[in-house]
Write a protein that holds these residues in place. Structure first.
Motif: not given
Length: 166
Positions: A54-57, A60-70, A78-86, A89-94
């Motif tokens: 889970a990452v904030q849309e 920086i880290v969203h772009e870094l992870l998207r740039a990794l080789p497949e 993607a989440a709208p903000n860092h709190l939703d990303a966290v 994780l706590t809901r088990g969706e990530a």
């Protein structure tokens, strides 16, 4: 490596032509956090394939992870903000949450995950800067900052204003 490319740009080169960089004040860490209790954790970003992160849309880290080789890229949620990303994780969706280490550590503590395991993704140095040619005027800053660090005052200020309380 591709991991560094999104942050390197012609804009960065233009800034170095316009500014003199002074003392480093902070290192911004991007990291992934995993809940405790797993038997194995990735040792680095290159081992995160198969994870759901889970990452904030548009962060920086969203772009870094998207740039990794497949072959290395985790599934991104993607989440709208860092709190939703966290919360994902706590809901088990990530299986992990990634972003600014300091911001996420604080949010994870608030969600009761103070023992989350941190896996570094990238670190970037923050430096004080002044206009090109003005570095001599600011020469006093580096020794003053060094004195704050040696006395422990710098660490106390960071703990007081930036660090999450355990």
């Amino acid at each position: 490596s591709k991991l560094v490319e999104p942050l390197a740009s012609e804009d960065a080169e233009a800034r170095t032509a316009d500014f003199d960089f002074l003392a480093e004040t902070w290192t911004l860490r991007q990291a992934a956090f995993f809940p405790p209790g797993r038997s194995v954790y990735p040792q680095g970003v290159e081992q995160m394939r198969g994870e759901i992160v889970a990452v904030q849309e548009r962060s920086i880290v969203h772009e870094l992870l998207r740039a990794l080789p497949e072959s290395q890229r985790p599934s991104l949620r993607a989440a709208p903000n860092h709190l939703d990303a966290v919360k994902a994780l706590t809901r088990g969706e990530a299986t992990a949450v990634a972003g600014n280490s300091l911001v996420l550590r604080t949010a994870l503590n608030d969600e009761g995950l103070s023992e989350a395991i941190e896996v570094p993704i990238k670190a970037a140095s923050y430096q004080l800067a002044t206009g090109r040619g003005r570095a001599p005027e600011a020469a006093w800053i580096a020794p003053a900052l060094q004195q704050l660090k040696e006395s422990g005052e710098y660490s106390r200020l960071v703990e007081k204003h930036l660090a999450a309380q355990r």
